[in-house]
Design a protein around this motif. Sequence first.
Motif, PDB file in Angstrom:
ATOM      1  N   LEU A 169      35.746  -6.497  44.301  1.00  0.00           N
ATOM      2  CA  LEU A 169      35.603  -7.884  43.859  1.00  0.00           C
ATOM      3  C   LEU A 169      36.832  -8.342  43.075  1.00  0.00           C
ATOM      4  CD1 LEU A 169      31.841  -8.086  42.785  1.00  0.00           C
ATOM      5  CD2 LEU A 169      32.879  -8.470  45.017  1.00  0.00           C
ATOM      6  N   VAL A 170      37.358  -7.472  42.220  1.00  0.00           N
ATOM      7  CA  VAL A 170      38.551  -7.823  41.448  1.00  0.00           C
ATOM      8  C   VAL A 170      39.745  -8.023  42.382  1.00  0.00           C
ATOM      9  CG1 VAL A 170      40.203  -6.987  39.727  1.00  0.00           C
ATOM     10  CG2 VAL A 170      37.750  -6.701  39.335  1.00  0.00           C
ATOM     11  N   PHE A 171      39.903  -7.143  43.370  1.00  0.00           N
ATOM     12  CA  PHE A 171      41.012  -7.287  44.299  1.00  0.00           C
ATOM     13  C   PHE A 171      40.849  -8.530  45.156  1.00  0.00           C
ATOM     14  CE2 PHE A 171      42.375  -3.366  42.786  1.00  0.00           C
ATOM     15  CZ  PHE A 171      43.517  -2.925  43.437  1.00  0.00           C
ATOM     16  N   ASN A 172      39.627  -8.886  45.523  1.00  0.00           N
ATOM     17  CA  ASN A 172      39.414 -10.131  46.260  1.00  0.00           C
ATOM     18  C   ASN A 172      39.955 -11.320  45.487  1.00  0.00           C
ATOM     19  OD1 ASN A 172      38.300  -9.298  48.665  1.00  0.00           O
ATOM     20  ND2 ASN A 172      36.195  -9.739  48.121  1.00  0.00           N
ATOM     21  N   ASP A 173      39.730 -11.322  44.190  1.00  0.00           N
ATOM     22  CA  ASP A 173      40.241 -12.408  43.352  1.00  0.00           C
ATOM     23  C   ASP A 173      41.760 -12.371  43.289  1.00  0.00           C
ATOM     24  OD1 ASP A 173      39.800 -14.563  41.207  1.00  0.00           O
ATOM     25  OD2 ASP A 173      40.974 -13.071  40.121  1.00  0.00           O
ATOM     26  N   GLY A 176      43.248 -13.658  46.427  1.00  0.00           N
ATOM     27  CA  GLY A 176      42.922 -15.032  46.786  1.00  0.00           C
ATOM     28  C   GLY A 176      41.983 -15.188  47.956  1.00  0.00           C
ATOM     29  N   CYS A 177      41.010 -14.285  48.084  1.00  0.00           N
ATOM     30  CA  CYS A 177      40.074 -14.365  49.206  1.00  0.00           C
ATOM     31  C   CYS A 177      38.967 -15.373  48.922  1.00  0.00           C
ATOM     32  CB  CYS A 177      39.427 -13.005  49.467  1.00  0.00           C
ATOM     33  SG  CYS A 177      40.565 -11.765  50.077  1.00  0.00           S
ATOM     34  N   PRO A 178      38.708 -16.326  49.830  1.00  0.00           N
ATOM     35  CA  PRO A 178      37.540 -17.189  49.684  1.00  0.00           C
ATOM     36  C   PRO A 178      36.268 -16.409  49.986  1.00  0.00           C
ATOM     37  CG  PRO A 178      38.670 -17.668  51.730  1.00  0.00           C
ATOM     38  CD  PRO A 178      39.521 -16.668  51.003  1.00  0.00           C
ATOM     39  N   GLY A 179      35.116 -17.043  49.738  1.00  0.00           N
ATOM     40  CA  GLY A 179      33.839 -16.339  49.757  1.00  0.00           C
ATOM     41  C   GLY A 179      33.523 -15.534  50.997  1.00  0.00           C
ATOM     42  N   GLU A 180      33.348 -16.196  52.136  1.00  0.00           N
ATOM     43  CA  GLU A 180      32.905 -15.497  53.339  1.00  0.00           C
ATOM     44  C   GLU A 180      33.953 -14.500  53.821  1.00  0.00           C
ATOM     45  OE1 GLU A 180      32.526 -14.585  57.534  1.00  0.00           O
ATOM     46  OE2 GLU A 180      34.075 -15.912  56.681  1.00  0.00           O
ATOM     47  N   LEU A 181      35.217 -14.852  53.697  1.00  0.00           N
ATOM     48  CA  LEU A 181      36.292 -13.950  54.085  1.00  0.00           C
ATOM     49  C   LEU A 181      36.302 -12.720  53.176  1.00  0.00           C
ATOM     50  CD1 LEU A 181      38.732 -13.413  55.871  1.00  0.00           C
ATOM     51  CD2 LEU A 181      40.109 -14.793  54.304  1.00  0.00           C
TER      52      LEU A 181
END
Length: 455
Positions: A169-173, A176-181
């Motif tokens: 989750l931290v790396f997604n932020d 810059g990953c949007p929700g579904e991606l």
Amino acid sequence: MHSPSEFPAPPPGCPAHNSGRGVPLYTPEFVKDPATHYTYMRNFGPAAPVELAPGVEASLVTDYAAALHVLQNPDMFVRDSRRWRALNEGRVPLDSPVLPMMAYMPGPLLTDGAQHLRLRQAATDSLARIDTHRLTRMVERTATYLISQFSGRGKVDLVGEYAQVLPLLVFNDLFGCPGELGDRMVFGISGIFDGVDAAKANEVLQEALVELVMLKRSQPGDDITSWLMQHPVKLTDEEMIPQILQLIGGGTEPLSNLISNSLRVLLSDDKYADGEHSGNLLVEDAINDILWNSAPIANWATHFPVQDVDLSGVKLDAWDPVLISFAAANTDPNLSMGRQTLSKRAHLAWGAGPHACPAKDPALLISVQAIERLLNGLPDIELAVSPDDLVYRPGPFHRALGSLPARFTPERKVQPRPGPGGPAARTPGGPQAPEPHTATPKGKFWSGFLAWWKG
């Protein structure tokens, strides 16, 4: 490599070698007791013959000084596997589970020379732009969200419900990953490391990475993906995919193992029993303990000698894989008298030389914050099983717990009082946590987290 006649007799209680093919690192016996295997391997000298998977042979460096020599000599030991002799001769199964970690990919981890410097410069410069205050806040928010998912139950698997998910989750932020991606990124990376429908997971992950690159080309943001694209080295889209994959995949798995193994130590080791869980020094000591004694990535950093070489009496053949055992090198008996005087960062868990981990400082920040947040939020948490009953995931490369069951006093659900003439008031300081009894499925963690935070 060693011939069968060179194998010493296995010591009592140590598994026998695999018919002269090398010590197998994929068996339940190795997973259960790697330390005994490393002790046995030291009979061969600074490097021992091993089998990473059926039909995949290599040499494993178990000596600290020899490991440093390999890591710090990129002219003699290269990372590019395109001249891997056994692979090119068809002696390595193309469906081998270890190939994704060893086969060539044009990213910073598996390239050499000028190409490596160019790709690594983009990575290090982009990672250097991470704002530590923003990162700290993100870890705190993520930890709060995940804890809220199980705080009302009184029990949790700290691997599957916390240590594995928080880094993703931290790396997604950060990327810059949007929700579904982001949900597909979580599914893909988790599936590859869990070994559950890995082919499908890899397909989903590759598609998600392509979409992320296309998105950031048209809509750049304040994130690592956009910074990589904007870097003066001008990475192509084809270079961006392995760059992001190696940064995220190479960061999340070690980080998950570091968090979960450190929690195991803090919750089970008597030397930490008298400390205050909230003490920063205590958490950092536990992390340092793990980095020295149970390296999260135990055996990796595949190198290939460009010519036949003698490594302190052990012959290594040109273009045969040579891996570093960070776990064995860090526990080398030759260091036992001097480890206390060595710098805390003299261990090899982060690697060394030109391919050393470029993100160790953010990784340490994430680990400390994640562990402190959990222990402060659930101060009476304890292991739900004996440490001797914990099971580790199979695989030659990592030291990864399969689960870490814990229990604690369930958090009582307090209904907020409604505000004057309106709906229930929010608690100050941020969004309310979701209902603790309705855990979000792992594949929807990222969109679930975003909905919680924005809501």
